[in-house]
Design a protein around this motif. Sequence first.
Motif, mmCIF file in Angstrom:
data_model
loop_
_atom_site.group_PDB
_atom_site.id
_atom_site.type_symbol
_atom_site.label_atom_id
_atom_site.label_comp_id
_atom_site.label_asym_id
_atom_site.label_seq_id
_atom_site.Cartn_x
_atom_site.Cartn_y
_atom_site.Cartn_z
ATOM 1 N N ASP A 41 7.822 13.766 -9.792
ATOM 2 C CA ASP A 41 8.774 13.616 -8.687
ATOM 3 C C ASP A 41 9.224 12.156 -8.649
ATOM 4 O O ASP A 41 8.395 11.237 -8.635
ATOM 5 C CB ASP A 41 8.106 13.997 -7.357
ATOM 6 N N ILE A 42 10.549 11.938 -8.686
ATOM 7 C CA ILE A 42 11.095 10.583 -8.667
ATOM 8 C C ILE A 42 12.410 10.598 -7.895
ATOM 9 O O ILE A 42 13.181 11.558 -7.991
ATOM 10 C CB ILE A 42 11.306 10.058 -10.112
ATOM 11 N N ASP A 43 12.652 9.571 -7.126
ATOM 12 C CA ASP A 43 13.866 9.479 -6.319
ATOM 13 C C ASP A 43 14.964 8.797 -7.135
ATOM 14 O O ASP A 43 14.994 7.577 -7.266
ATOM 15 C CB ASP A 43 13.583 8.679 -5.042
ATOM 16 N N ARG A 75 5.934 9.916 -8.799
ATOM 17 C CA ARG A 75 4.612 10.441 -8.505
ATOM 18 C C ARG A 75 4.326 11.643 -9.391
ATOM 19 O O ARG A 75 5.222 12.391 -9.757
ATOM 20 C CB ARG A 75 4.502 10.875 -7.031
ATOM 21 N N GLN A 76 3.056 11.845 -9.727
ATOM 22 C CA GLN A 76 2.645 13.055 -10.412
ATOM 23 C C GLN A 76 2.428 14.136 -9.385
ATOM 24 O O GLN A 76 1.790 13.919 -8.348
ATOM 25 C CB GLN A 76 1.354 12.806 -11.200
ATOM 26 N N VAL A 77 2.977 15.321 -9.634
ATOM 27 C CA VAL A 77 2.889 16.435 -8.703
ATOM 28 C C VAL A 77 1.950 17.476 -9.274
ATOM 29 O O VAL A 77 2.129 17.951 -10.418
ATOM 30 C CB VAL A 77 4.279 17.068 -8.460
ATOM 31 N N ALA A 126 0.837 -1.190 0.000
ATOM 32 C CA ALA A 126 0.000 0.000 0.000
ATOM 33 C C ALA A 126 0.876 1.246 0.000
ATOM 34 O O ALA A 126 1.940 1.270 0.613
ATOM 35 C CB ALA A 126 -0.909 0.001 1.226
ATOM 36 N N THR A 127 0.458 2.284 -0.708
ATOM 37 C CA THR A 127 1.204 3.541 -0.760
ATOM 38 C C THR A 127 0.283 4.703 -0.418
ATOM 39 O O THR A 127 -0.930 4.642 -0.640
ATOM 40 C CB THR A 127 1.805 3.767 -2.159
ATOM 41 N N ALA A 128 0.882 5.779 0.109
ATOM 42 C CA ALA A 128 0.100 6.943 0.511
ATOM 43 C C ALA A 128 -0.506 7.654 -0.703
ATOM 44 O O ALA A 128 -1.592 8.221 -0.633
ATOM 45 C CB ALA A 128 0.974 7.916 1.304
ATOM 46 N N SER A 129 0.197 7.638 -1.821
ATOM 47 C CA SER A 129 -0.304 8.250 -3.050
ATOM 48 C C SER A 129 0.013 7.322 -4.215
ATOM 49 O O SER A 129 1.022 6.614 -4.186
ATOM 50 C CB SER A 129 0.332 9.626 -3.281
ATOM 51 N N PRO A 130 -0.816 7.312 -5.244
ATOM 52 C CA PRO A 130 -0.617 6.382 -6.363
ATOM 53 C C PRO A 130 0.703 6.620 -7.090
ATOM 54 O O PRO A 130 1.075 7.760 -7.376
ATOM 55 C CB PRO A 130 -1.814 6.679 -7.275
ATOM 56 N N ALA A 131 1.414 5.537 -7.391
ATOM 57 C CA ALA A 131 2.643 5.636 -8.179
ATOM 58 C C ALA A 131 2.291 5.684 -9.656
ATOM 59 O O ALA A 131 1.236 5.215 -10.082
ATOM 60 C CB ALA A 131 3.544 4.442 -7.890
ATOM 61 N N VAL A 132 3.194 6.266 -10.459
ATOM 62 C CA VAL A 132 2.998 6.300 -11.903
ATOM 63 C C VAL A 132 2.985 4.877 -12.461
ATOM 64 O O VAL A 132 2.183 4.530 -13.322
ATOM 65 C CB VAL A 132 4.084 7.159 -12.581
ATOM 66 N N MET A 133 3.899 4.039 -11.974
ATOM 67 C CA MET A 133 3.919 2.637 -12.401
ATOM 68 C C MET A 133 2.782 1.893 -11.725
ATOM 69 O O MET A 133 2.701 1.824 -10.497
ATOM 70 C CB MET A 133 5.257 1.982 -12.051
ATOM 71 N N SER A 134 1.896 1.347 -12.508
ATOM 72 C CA SER A 134 0.748 0.628 -11.962
ATOM 73 C C SER A 134 1.172 -0.731 -11.400
ATOM 74 O O SER A 134 2.255 -1.237 -11.698
ATOM 75 C CB SER A 134 -0.304 0.419 -13.052
#
Length: 261
Positions: free
Chosen positions: A197-199, A256-258, A77-85
Amino acid sequence: MRSHSVRPLLITAVTAFLATTALVLAIGYGWLGADVGRGANFCEAARDGLVKQPANTWSNAGFVIAGLAVAWHAGRATASPAVMSRSQATVYACVVSLLGPASAAMHATQSQWGGRLDMLSMYLVASFAAAYALTRAFGRRQWLVPVFILLLISCEAVAQLPVQVPLIHFTGNAAFALLLIVALVTELRMAGRPGTDIDLRWGVAAVATMASAFGIWIAAQHGWCDPHSLLQGHAAWHLLDAVAAYLLFRMWRTERQVRSG
């Protein structure tokens, strides 16, 4: 917050189990053909018995473990949806896990078909990395599957060219390396773009690991070689590449999309 899903891990585990079972049967019944010395240039001497190169064979378990690790993170589970599904992450997890049995097929049998499976698995992961980067860069994520298939077919076509390539031997390896470079350059060009935004620290770690693996791959073929040892440079190449594949996914998963404003 989305709930944790075991589906990616289950799909990847079943994929790895079926591929490994098929490999065991293929080795036992000789389905991959005769030993033609495929992979003999990777130092380890062929032993008697079913598994010709034990170190270079068993080290491929690292890819199965990496694929399962990717799948486990894909279900978190993530706090916000990732770009990669999750579905894309699951496909990548399966591709990484398939690298293990496919590469082991060559080192266990030294057969021609084993070598083809080894190269196909390399094309699969490189084609995915390049396709995923390119389709995001051009805003055409819906084209991921056709671009992936096109790159995979291109790799197979380039591999048929009867050309020797300095340092990396033949055109199939060159195609694999080129796709990884395309993926890397594309990811770097996308870094810092508005709205994303990407690490990249995960990506830097992946590149450093792959560079170390390549250095060992070269050294193991040019002097750093004890054919009868279980400590093989090519086995280290497998293990480091498995780590790099996992680190690459961890970078993708941070994207993530910002929203502006």
